[in-house]
Design an enzyme around this catalytic site. Structure first.
Site, PDB file in Angstrom:
ATOM      1  N   HIS B 221       0.782  -1.225   0.000  1.00  0.00           N
ATOM      2  CA  HIS B 221       0.000   0.000   0.000  1.00  0.00           C
ATOM      3  C   HIS B 221       0.821   1.285   0.000  1.00  0.00           C
ATOM      4  CE1 HIS B 221      -3.854   1.653  -0.632  1.00  0.00           C
ATOM      5  NE2 HIS B 221      -3.475   2.667   0.092  1.00  0.00           N
ATOM      6  N   TYR B 225       1.295   5.148  -2.485  1.00  0.00           N
ATOM      7  CA  TYR B 225       1.570   6.552  -2.186  1.00  0.00           C
ATOM      8  C   TYR B 225       2.907   6.999  -2.755  1.00  0.00           C
ATOM      9  CZ  TYR B 225      -2.749   6.569   0.113  1.00  0.00           C
ATOM     10  OH  TYR B 225      -4.098   6.473   0.305  1.00  0.00           O
ATOM     11  N   HIS B 372     -10.247   0.048 -10.175  1.00  0.00           N
ATOM     12  CA  HIS B 372      -9.785   1.019  -9.181  1.00  0.00           C
ATOM     13  C   HIS B 372      -8.344   1.445  -9.421  1.00  0.00           C
ATOM     14  CE1 HIS B 372      -8.768   2.885  -5.387  1.00  0.00           C
ATOM     15  NE2 HIS B 372      -7.815   1.989  -5.224  1.00  0.00           N
ATOM     16  N   PHE B 373      -7.437   0.476  -9.534  1.00  0.00           N
ATOM     17  CA  PHE B 373      -6.032   0.916  -9.555  1.00  0.00           C
ATOM     18  C   PHE B 373      -5.602   1.451 -10.922  1.00  0.00           C
ATOM     19  CE2 PHE B 373      -5.239  -3.812  -9.800  1.00  0.00           C
ATOM     20  CZ  PHE B 373      -4.701  -3.845 -11.072  1.00  0.00           C
ATOM     21  N   HIS B 374      -6.441   1.226 -11.941  1.00  0.00           N
ATOM     22  CA  HIS B 374      -6.136   1.931 -13.186  1.00  0.00           C
ATOM     23  C   HIS B 374      -6.527   3.406 -13.090  1.00  0.00           C
ATOM     24  CE1 HIS B 374      -5.283  -2.008 -14.912  1.00  0.00           C
ATOM     25  NE2 HIS B 374      -4.620  -1.344 -15.842  1.00  0.00           N
ATOM     26  N   ARG B 435     -10.559 -11.139 -11.295  1.00  0.00           N
ATOM     27  CA  ARG B 435      -9.433 -10.532 -11.983  1.00  0.00           C
ATOM     28  C   ARG B 435      -8.400 -11.610 -12.311  1.00  0.00           C
ATOM     29  NH1 ARG B 435      -5.995  -7.498  -7.165  1.00  0.00           N
ATOM     30  NH2 ARG B 435      -4.553  -7.098  -8.876  1.00  0.00           N
ATOM     31  N   ARG B 436      -7.378 -11.232 -13.054  1.00  0.00           N
ATOM     32  CA  ARG B 436      -6.201 -12.079 -13.278  1.00  0.00           C
ATOM     33  C   ARG B 436      -6.535 -13.473 -13.790  1.00  0.00           C
ATOM     34  NH1 ARG B 436      -2.498 -11.358  -7.929  1.00  0.00           N
ATOM     35  NH2 ARG B 436      -1.466  -9.530  -8.711  1.00  0.00           N
TER      36      ARG B 436
END
Lengths: 158, 553
Positions: B221, B225, B372-374, B435-436
Site C-alpha cells: 500500500h 503513495y 480502481h487501480f487503473h 481478476r487475473r
C-alpha cells in the site's frame, strides 16, 4: 475573496471529518450491532497430512445447517459441486493442498482467501431467496490452469 | 535559483535522461503487454496467446508498469525538483551507483519474466515459485532505489545546514515525502524476500503464507503513495503556475504531505480483509488508518480545485463554472495533470469502498479492483507523469515536443478511454468477474451479464492504450528528432519548479518528528497482525511452480 475561500476550506475539512466518521461508524455498527464479520477464523494444518484433518464433502448437521468441507487444488475444488436443500446456515471449512486460492460464489458475498497450511472456517447465512445454480470460481491466481478452476453450488428450495 | 542549471547539474541531468528513457521503454513494453492480455481475456476474442503467455505478460504488465515505469520516472522528476529547487548537487556515488543497480536489477527481474520462468504475477504470492533471478533482480532494484533516495536526503540536509531558518520549498517537500514513504515501505519487504523467497526459489525452503502475504502488503500500500505523492506534488507545485496562479493553501498542501508520511504504511491489512487468520480487530485498526490516509487526498481535492478556480477567474473566467473555460486546456502539461486529478477523485471514491472492510468481500479479487487501480496508478500517477514529461523532455534534452497536436489530444483520449474501461470494470466487479484470469467465460458457465461489460472494458482499453502508444511515440520522437530549442520555451520547467514563496521554517518542516510518529503508528498497527501470526505459530508449506510442480529439496 480569501476570507470566504478560507471559510469554505474549513467547512470542507469539517465535512471530510464528519463524513469519514459516519462511514467508520456504520462499519463499526455492522460488526458490533449486526454481527457482520470479515473472515477471521483459521487453524493451522499440516499440508502433507490433509486427509487426517479435513474430509471434503457436504454434511447436514441439523435441518438447514450444513458443514461443507472443501480442499482446493491446482486446479479444482473438491467437491466441485455442492448441493444444499433449504440452507439457513452454511459453515465452510476450506484449505488448500498447494498454493493460494480464492473461493468466490458469484452473486453472493462469499469471497475469501484459501491458504495452504491454514483451514479457514467461514459461516454464511444464505438469503432466503437464493435459489438455483451459482458459479463458484477461484479468484486468486494459482498457476497456469487458474482459469479452469470453477465449480457449482446448487440451492434447492422446497 | 531559477537558472537552467544545465552545466551545474550535468551529471544529475544525465542520470535523469537515462531514467526517463528507461521509463518510457518500460511504459511501451508494459503497455503492450497490458492491451494484449486485455484482448486475450475478452469474450469472443480469439485466444491468440496461450495461458502461460497470458500469465507471463500479465506479470510483465504489473512489474514493468507499476514498479519500473513509475520508479524511474519518479527518479527523473525527483532529481530535477531537488537540484533546481534547492540548488544543491546530488552525491554522484549514491545517485550513479544507485541508478546502475536499479537498472541492472530491473533487467534481471525483467529477463526472468520474459523467459517465462516467473509467471507469478506482480504480487508473487508464496508458495508459488518463480526463478530465483526474479526475486534477486527485485531485491537489487530496491537496494538501488535506497541509494538514490539517500542522495536526496543528503542534499536536503546539506541545504538545511545552509538555510537553517527557511521552510522546505513545496516541491522538495513532496519529493521528500515520497521517498520517506518509500523508506518506510521497502525494508521489511526486502527482509522477507531475502529471508524467505530467495531461499524458497534456490533450495525449496518452506514458507508461511500468511506471514509472507502480510510482509508483501506491508509494502503494497505505501507503494501506492510512492506513485501518488509525486503526482500530488505536481498538482500543488507545477499546475498552479501553468494556470497562471498560485496554490490556494500552502499550509494545507504541507499538511497533506505530512498525513501521507504518517498514514501511508499502517494500512496494508486492508488488502487482506478476506484473509482467514487475521482478526477483525487488526482489520478494523487498518480500516481506521486507511480512512485517515484518505483525508489528505480529500484535502488535496479541495485545494487543487480552489487553486484552479482562482487561476481561472484571474484569467477572466466568470460565473459558476465559467472559470473552467479560461484554463489553458491546450497545454498538455496542464490538461494531463488536471484530467489525472479528476480521475484521482473517482479512484478515491472506489478506494473508500475497498477500505470498508465488510463491504470489501463483495469486490475482493474481482475486476472492480483492476478498475480502481487503473484510476490511481494507471491515471492519477501515470497521466500526471505523462503531462510532466511534456515539460521534462524540453528541460532535459533541449528539444521541444515532436508533435504538439498529438500531445494536445493525447491526455483527453486517455481520459475518455480510461473512463469507459474503469467504469465497466467496476460494474463487472460488482457482478463477480474475477481478476487475473485468462478466460473468464468458464466454458459457457459465466453469467451473460458479464459479457457486455467486458466488451466495453476492452473498447475503453483500446482507446487509452492507443493514447499511450501515441505518448510513447511522441516522447521518443521528441528526444530523437524534436526541434532543438534555444532559448528555452515557455512553459519552462526550471521556472515552474522554483519555489518563490519560501518563508520561515515551522512545525510542518520538522520532518524527523513526523517520521518518528509515523514509525510509532506502523509499530502499533502491525504489532496486532504480526502478534496473531507468530503466536499461532507458522504453518510452513513447500513451494510449487505455476505449472504445478513441487521441487522441494
Amino acid at each position: 475573496m480569501a476570507g470566504k475561500a478560507e471559510k469554505l476550506e474549513y467547512a470542507w475539512i469539517a465535512l471530510v471529518v464528519v463524513m469519514l466518521t459516519i462511514f467508520l461508524g456504520i462499519l463499526g455498527y455492522a460488526v458490533i450491532g449486526e454481527g457482520y464479520s470479515a473472515p477471521e477464523d483459521a487453524v493451522t494444518c499440516n499440508v502433507k497430512k490433509l486427509e487426517e484433518q479435513i474430509t471434503p464433502g457436504v454434511k447436514e448437521v441439523a435441518p438447514g445447517v450444513y458443514e461443507v468441507d472443501i480442499v482446493a487444488r491446482m486446479w479444482a475444488w473438491q467437491p466441485n459441486e455442492i448441493v444444499l436443500e433449504n440452507p439457513k446456515k452454511v459453515i465452510f471449512r476450506i484449505t488448500s493442498a498447494d498454493v493460494q486460492h480464492g473461493f468466490e460464489i458469484v452473486g453472493t458475498n462469499v469471497n475469501f482467501m484459501v491458504f495452504p497450511g491454514y483451514i479457514a472456517e467461514i459461516t454464511w447465512y444464505p438469503p432466503s431467496d437464493a435459489e438455483g445454480e451459482f458459479l463458484i470460481v477461484c479468484n486468486e491466481y494459482c498457476g497456469l490452469g487458474h482459469q479452469n478452476m470453477y465449480g457449482k453450488l446448487i440451492i434447492i428450495r422446497s | 535559483m531559477a537558472s537552467e542549471g544545465g552545466a551545474r547539474f550535468a551529471f544529475e541531468d544525465k542520470i535523469s535522461r537515462a531514467a526517463l528513457v528507461f521509463a518510457f521503454l518500460m511504459l511501451a513494453v508494459g503497455g503492450l503487454f497490458g492491451i494484449t492480455q486485455l484482448l486475450a481475456r475478452t469474450p469472443y476474442a480469439p485466444q491468440f496467446i496461450s495461458a502461460k503467455t497470458y500469465y507471463t505478460i500479465l506479470t510483465g504488465h504489473g512489474v514493468f508498469l507499476a514498479i519500473v515505469w513509475t520508479a524511474f520516472f519518479i527518479v527523473a522528476f525527483s532529481n530535477y525538483v531537488i537540484t533546481r529547487e534547492l540548488g544543491v548537487n546530488l552525491s554522484r556515488t549514491l545517485l550513479g551507483f544507485g541508478a546502475l543497480l536499479a537498472i541492472v536489477g530491473s533487467l534481471i527481474a525483467g529477463l526472468a519474466i520474459l523467459s517465462g520462468k516467473a509467471a507469478v504475477l506482480y504480487t508473487f504470492y508464496a508458495p508459488l515459485k518463480a526463478h530465483p533471478a526474479f526475486y534477486l533482480g527485485a531485491a537489487i532494484l530496491i537496494i538501488g532505489t535506497w541509494l538514490i533516495g539517500a542522495a536526496y536526503f543528503k542534499a536536503y540536509l546539506q541545504w538545511k545546514k545552509a538555510n537553517p531558518s527557511k521552510e522546505i520549498p513545496l516541491g522538495t517537500m513532496g519529493i521528500l515525502a515520497t521517498w520517506i514513504v518509500w523508506f518506510e515501505a521497502t525494508p521489511p519487504l526486502a527482509f522477507m524476500v531475502l529471508k524467505d523467497l530467495v531461499p524458497m526459489a534456490l533450495w525449496g525452503k518452506s514458507v508461511d503464507v500468511l506471514e509472507t502475504r502480510t510482509y508483501f502488503w506491508y509494502f503494497g500500500h505505501p507503494l501506492v503513495y510512492f506513485w501518488i505523492i509525486p503526482a500530488v506534488t505536481y498538482w500543488y507545485h507545477i499546475l498552479p503556475k501553468l494556470a497562471g496562479g498560485r496554490v490556494f493553501s500552502r499550509t494545507m498542501a504541507k499538511v497533506a504531505f505530512i498525513l501521507f508520511i504518517l498514514a501511508s504504511t499502517p494500512v496494508g491489512v486492508h488488502h487482506q480483509f478476506v484473509d482467514p487468520g487475521i482478526s477483525n480487530i487488526a482489520k478494523f485498526v487498518h480500516t481506521v488508518f486507511t480512512f485517515i490516509v484518505a483525508t489528505p487526498s480529500l484535502l488535496t481535492a479541495f485545494n487543487v480545485l480552489a487553486t484552479l478556480e482562482i487561476a481561472g477567474r484571474m484569467r477572466g473566467g466568470k460565473g459558476f463554472l465559467g472559470w473552467l473555460k479560461t484554463l489553458p486546456w491546450r497545454e498538455p502539461a496542464f490538461s494531463a495533470g488536471v484530467l489525472a486529478f479528476i480521475i484521482f477523485g473517482f479512484g478515491g471514491i472506489s478506494g473508500v469502498v475497498n477500505a470498508s472492510y465488510i463491504v470489501n468481500y463483495i469486490v475482493h479479487n474481482t475486476v472492480w479492483v483492476v478498475g480502481h487501480f487503473h484510476l490511481t496508478v494507471g491515471t492519477a500517477a501515470t497521466l500526471t507523469f505523462m503531462g510532466a514529461s511534456y515539460l521534462m523532455i524540453p528541460a532535459l534534452f533541449g528539444r521541444s515536443i515532436y508533435s504538439q497536436a498529438l500531445a494536445r489530444a493525447q491526455p483527453f483520449v486517455w481520459f475518455i478511454g480510461m473512463s469507459i474501461f474503469s467504469f465497466s470494470l467496476h460494474t463487472a466487479g460488482l457482478l463477480g468477474v474475477p481478476r487475473r484470469t485468462y478466460n473468464v467465460m468458464y466454458a459457457g458457465n459465466a453469467p451473460d451479464a458479464w459479457i457486455p461489460l467486458l466488451l466495453a472494458a476492452a473498447l475503453g482499453g483500446i482507446v487509452f492504450a492507443s493514447s499511450g502508444a501515441v505518448f510513447v511515440f511522441n516522447a521518443l520522437a521528441s528526444i530523437l528528432a524534436g526541434p532543438r530549442i534555444n532559448p528555452h520555451p515557455k512553459p519552462n520547467l526550471a521556472e515552474l519548479v522554483d519555489d518563490e514563496e519560501v518563508g520561515p521554517a515551522g512545525a510542518l518542516d520538522r520532518l524527523s518528528i513526523w517520521l518518528l510518529l509515523a514509525l510509532a503508528l506502523i509499530v502499533f498497527a502491525y504489532a496486532i497482525p504480526f502478534y496473531e501470526i507468530y503466536s499461532t505459530g507458522l504453518s510452513l508449506v513447500p513451494p510449487v511452480t505455476p505449472e504445478g510442480l513441487r521441487l522441494t529439496g
